[in-house]
Design a protein around this motif. Structure first.
Motif, PDB file in Angstrom:
ATOM      1  N   ASP A 139       3.951  32.954  -4.503  1.00 61.56           N
ATOM      2  CA  ASP A 139       5.128  32.672  -5.328  1.00 61.56           C
ATOM      3  C   ASP A 139       5.506  31.197  -5.244  1.00 61.56           C
ATOM      4  O   ASP A 139       5.828  30.556  -6.253  1.00 61.56           O
ATOM      5  CB  ASP A 139       6.319  33.532  -4.867  1.00 61.56           C
ATOM      6  N   GLN A 140       5.459  30.638  -4.026  1.00 56.77           N
ATOM      7  CA  GLN A 140       5.814  29.228  -3.839  1.00 56.77           C
ATOM      8  C   GLN A 140       4.805  28.322  -4.533  1.00 56.77           C
ATOM      9  O   GLN A 140       5.169  27.318  -5.157  1.00 56.77           O
ATOM     10  CB  GLN A 140       5.886  28.910  -2.342  1.00 56.77           C
ATOM     11  N   TRP A 141       3.529  28.675  -4.436  1.00 52.10           N
ATOM     12  CA  TRP A 141       2.493  27.877  -5.100  1.00 52.10           C
ATOM     13  C   TRP A 141       2.712  27.893  -6.620  1.00 52.10           C
ATOM     14  O   TRP A 141       2.613  26.850  -7.283  1.00 52.10           O
ATOM     15  CB  TRP A 141       1.108  28.428  -4.768  1.00 52.10           C
ATOM     16  N   GLU A 142       3.011  29.077  -7.175  1.00 53.89           N
ATOM     17  CA  GLU A 142       3.220  29.201  -8.626  1.00 53.89           C
ATOM     18  C   GLU A 142       4.411  28.358  -9.077  1.00 53.89           C
ATOM     19  O   GLU A 142       4.390  27.763 -10.159  1.00 53.89           O
ATOM     20  CB  GLU A 142       3.451  30.674  -9.005  1.00 53.89           C
ATOM     21  N   SER A 143       5.469  28.285  -8.255  1.00 54.27           N
ATOM     22  CA  SER A 143       6.643  27.482  -8.615  1.00 54.27           C
ATOM     23  C   SER A 143       6.273  26.011  -8.758  1.00 54.27           C
ATOM     24  O   SER A 143       6.627  25.350  -9.750  1.00 54.27           O
ATOM     25  CB  SER A 143       7.737  27.635  -7.560  1.00 54.27           C
ATOM     26  N   VAL A 144       5.538  25.477  -7.773  1.00 55.58           N
ATOM     27  CA  VAL A 144       5.163  24.060  -7.821  1.00 55.58           C
ATOM     28  C   VAL A 144       4.154  23.811  -8.942  1.00 55.58           C
ATOM     29  O   VAL A 144       4.191  22.767  -9.604  1.00 55.58           O
ATOM     30  CB  VAL A 144       4.607  23.602  -6.453  1.00 55.58           C
TER      31      VAL A 144
END
Length: 720
Positions: free
Chosen positions: A459-464
């Protein structure tokens, strides 16, 4: 046919007033060039309304007929306002104010407060639910979590309808409100909530509108100053205007009529908040000389999706239904909508997750897929199913994008690099804004390749990654833009909460999906009692539920799946029925009766509908194509091949004569079903899915003649 295109966050700037009009269809061009007097744009879903009104403003500015600072465009969400600002800037119309009602009012309130009221302006209360809880406690009324949310909603409704606490019970009764508690108790909590705010020097979002209205009513000098500033108004989503917002708009306008409104009564889904389509539907009454333009060319959805959407509204009743727009798809044909029935909710969620995984494997990006449901409580089972299937997802309406820790860290790194300018060794040999952004974010630990699996790390990777894509879009729209320019853009988006798209399957309620679109949409949990929801009792409430499903259907560009479960849990009694709104639309279902009130229809006994079974192997059928044929796709066909070819030749001639695509006469699946059934009379032909009353009346005689071995018109082929 015009292929649909996915709008970018940024687009190339037009270099002249005439260039602004390029690429608009005739109706959009009419909107863009209608710059004087009141204009009402009735715009169906996917018809390019935002494009039409932004090009209208840009054309007025570029042609010198509108001064940018004199235009105020208002809409209902920060995202929509941010998108409008981006488009206007790209079209060379910088300086135009595009804001939500609340944002525009708050800006004016801040500016005029010292002069109108004096002293320091009260602080803004962003989350009122805690104050409502405290007000309930002070009144010695215990509210559970659900009641707390509902009472807060009642207070918001009262304020936007300009109802004071003492008048709430009478007004709520008159409006037919389904109050979550005794109305006198709600009035008591409402009054205490207002007192709490006054004691602590705070105002809420509804107060922003109320106070602005009060100042403009009492201070004519301030009202005239605002009217001197803003001389032209554009209001998007006008069907969602509340009485309080309309009052504010009237005060902004004064005696003038330089107003352009855009809306669609068939997308009115916020009545519970005080929104009403009456202002849109009564526009011609208020302004008899108004220009009215209808946008019905749908550039978003395939003919199959549009056909279903039109079918939903054809069954609607009430004033909004009388003004419905019949959409005409401008896209090439696509797959038929899929109707899927499951034994229970977990099975439905697993089935949806499997279909999503197949779509992703076939090349559909996860960010272009959405699962939509009636209430947020339905999301949990889909979160679990997608996680089990290894599919990334995002919850719309959860934590705000710019408040996520990884995004704050990324923006901080970009800000630092922007301040360093050309002195950052990390960026020395990198050309292009996109490369620089990737390098800066890589230094914080982000990688260009996604991590394996799902969960928080993914999820964090997708946000960035969404931030990187935003930077690349920005660089394409503004060649030569620097990191400093990007940081300014991000700051503006953060202030407006205009977040980029995250590449994960979206899980959202139907209300939260308004204004968005995806390549593939799954409408889940479509059972009576959920859609329409149980507490929709009156005809008006049921019709709003139908419009909610219409909004869901029209979010889909290409793939659309509608599903329901017969029971809640595995092993439960199969007591549920598919939504009544699908009657007459899904294969094998009968059209609904047009008579009787909602209450009378609900009280009538309903016949039990058995599942559709394959006529060859007996398996339960769920796919739309199989239901047309009444057999499995891979079961042997008894089709008359010669009859099928004659039907195809006849269809081609009909399509050529009418200037239509062949599938608009009959689809291949329907022709196959006709060739297999070889009907001999109208009743048999009407039982075939895809042969509705209109097509039976128009083509029935020809088709039956061909099935009987005759030429269309009744002539025997040997005699011809």
């Amino acid at each position: 046919m015009t292929a649909a295109t996915h709008p970018s966050s940024f687009s190339a700037a037009a270099d002249s007033a005439d260039a602004v009009l390029l690429g608009l269809d005739p109706e959009q061009r009419e909107v863009a060039t209608s710059l004087r007097g009141p204009v009402c744009v009735l715009a169906g879903a996917g018809t390019g309304k935002t494009r039409a009104i932004t090009h209208r403003i840009a054309y007025g500015v570029r042609s010198g007929q509108l001064m940018p600072a004199s235009v105020l465009a208002v809409t209902f969400t920060n995202r929509a306002a941010g998108e409008m600002r981006g488009r206007l800037r790209a079209l060379g119309a910088e300086g135009v104010q595009a804001r939500t009602f609340h944002s525009a009012a708050l800006r004016q309130l801040h500016y005029f407060w010292p002069r109108a009221i004096g002293g320091e302006m009260p602080r803004l209360l962003e989350r009122k639910i805690q104050f409502v809880a405290e007000a309930g406690a002070r009144c010695r009324i215990r509210l559970d979590r659900g009641e707390l949310r509902d009472v807060t909603g009642e207070i918001e409704w009262a304020k936007v309808t300009q109802t004071v606490p003492a008048d709430y019970p009478a007004s709520a009764l008159k409006a037919g409100r389904e109050a979550p508690r005794d109305m006198a108790e709600i009035a008591q909590i409402y009054g205490t909530y207002e007192q709490l705010k006054r004691d602590r020097g705070m105002i809420d979002f509804e107060d922003v509108l109320l106070l602005t209205v009060g100042i403009l009513q009492d201070r004519h000098d301030i009202a005239e100053q605002i009217r001197a500033q803003y001389q032209h108004f554009v209001v998007d989503e006008y069907q969602d205007v509340s009485p309080l917002q309309q009052r504010l708009l009237d005060l902004w306008l004064g005696e003038r009529d330089s107003l352009c409104v855009v809306g669609d009564a068939s997308q009115t889904i916020y009545s519970f908040t005080g929104a009403t389509p009456d202002h849109l539907l009564n526009f011609r009454t208020r302004y008899p000389h108004a220009s009215v333009v209808k946008l019905v060319r749908d550039y978003r959805s395939t003919p199959q999706v549009v056909h279903l959407a039109n079918g939903l509204l054809n069954q609607a009743k009430g004033r909004a239904a009388e003004h419905r727009l019949e959409l005409v798809s401008q896209r090439e044909g696509g797959p038929d909508p899929v109707y899927a029935e499951y034994a229970d909710e977990p099975a439905e969620a697993e089935g949806v997750a499997r279909r999503i995984r197949d779509l992703i494997a076939a090349g559909v990006p996860a960010g272009e897929i959405a699962v939509l449901f009636r209430i947020n409580a339905q999301s949990e089972v889909y979160e679990q199913a997608l996680a089990d299937a290894g599919v990334p997802y995002q919850l719309r309406g959860a934590e705000r994008f710019f408040e996520r820790q990884e995004i704050q860290k990324a923006i901080l790194a970009l800000r630092g690099a922007a301040r360093s300018g050309g002195n950052d060794p990390l960026l020395e040999d990198l050309v292009g804004l996109g490369s620089q952004v990737r390098a800066v974010l890589s230094s914080t630990g982000w990688t260009t390749e996604p991590p394996a699996g799902s969960g928080a790390v993914r999820d964090q990777w997708e946000s960035v990654a969404a931030l990187v894509r935003l930077a690349e879009d920005f660089a394409r729209s503004r060649p030569g833009a620097t990191l400093a320019d990007l940081v300014v853009e991000l700051d503006e988006r953060k202030a407006a909460q205009h977040a980029p798209t995250v590449q994960g399957v979206t899980l959202a309620s139907l209300h939260a999906a308004k204004g968005l679109e995806w390549d593939a949409v799954f409408l889940a949990g479509l059972t009576d009692g959920m859609l329409p929801i149980t507490y929709a009792k009156t005809d008006d409430q049921v019709e709003e539920e139908r419009r909610l499903l219409y909004v869901g259907v029209t979010r889909a560009r290409l793939h659309l799946t509608l599903s329901w479960a017969l029971s809640r849990a595995p092993g439960g009694r199969a007591s549920r029925r598919p939504s009544r709104f699908l009657n007459g639309l899904r294969p094998g279902s009968a059209a609904p009766s047009r008579s009787g009130s909602a209450g009378e229809r609900a009280a009538r006994p309903r016949s039990r509908r058995g599942p559709a079974l394959c006529r060859v192997c007996g398996r339960t059928l769920t796919e739309a194509g199989e239901l047309k044929l009444m057999r499995c796709e891979d079961c042997p066909s008894d089709m008359d091949a010669g009859l099928y070819e004659r039907l195809r030749e006849w269809r081609a001639a009909q399509a050529d004569q009418q200037g239509l695509p062949a599938y608009c006469v009959f689809t291949d699946k329907t022709l196959t079903a006709i060739a297999e059934a070889s009907p001999s009379e109208p009743g048999e032909l009407s039982m075939i899915s895809g042969v509705g009353r209109r097509k039976l009346d128009r083509y029935g005689a020809d088709v039956l003649a061909i099935c009987a071995g005759q030429e269309p018109g009744g002539e025997d082929p040997d005699d011809a």
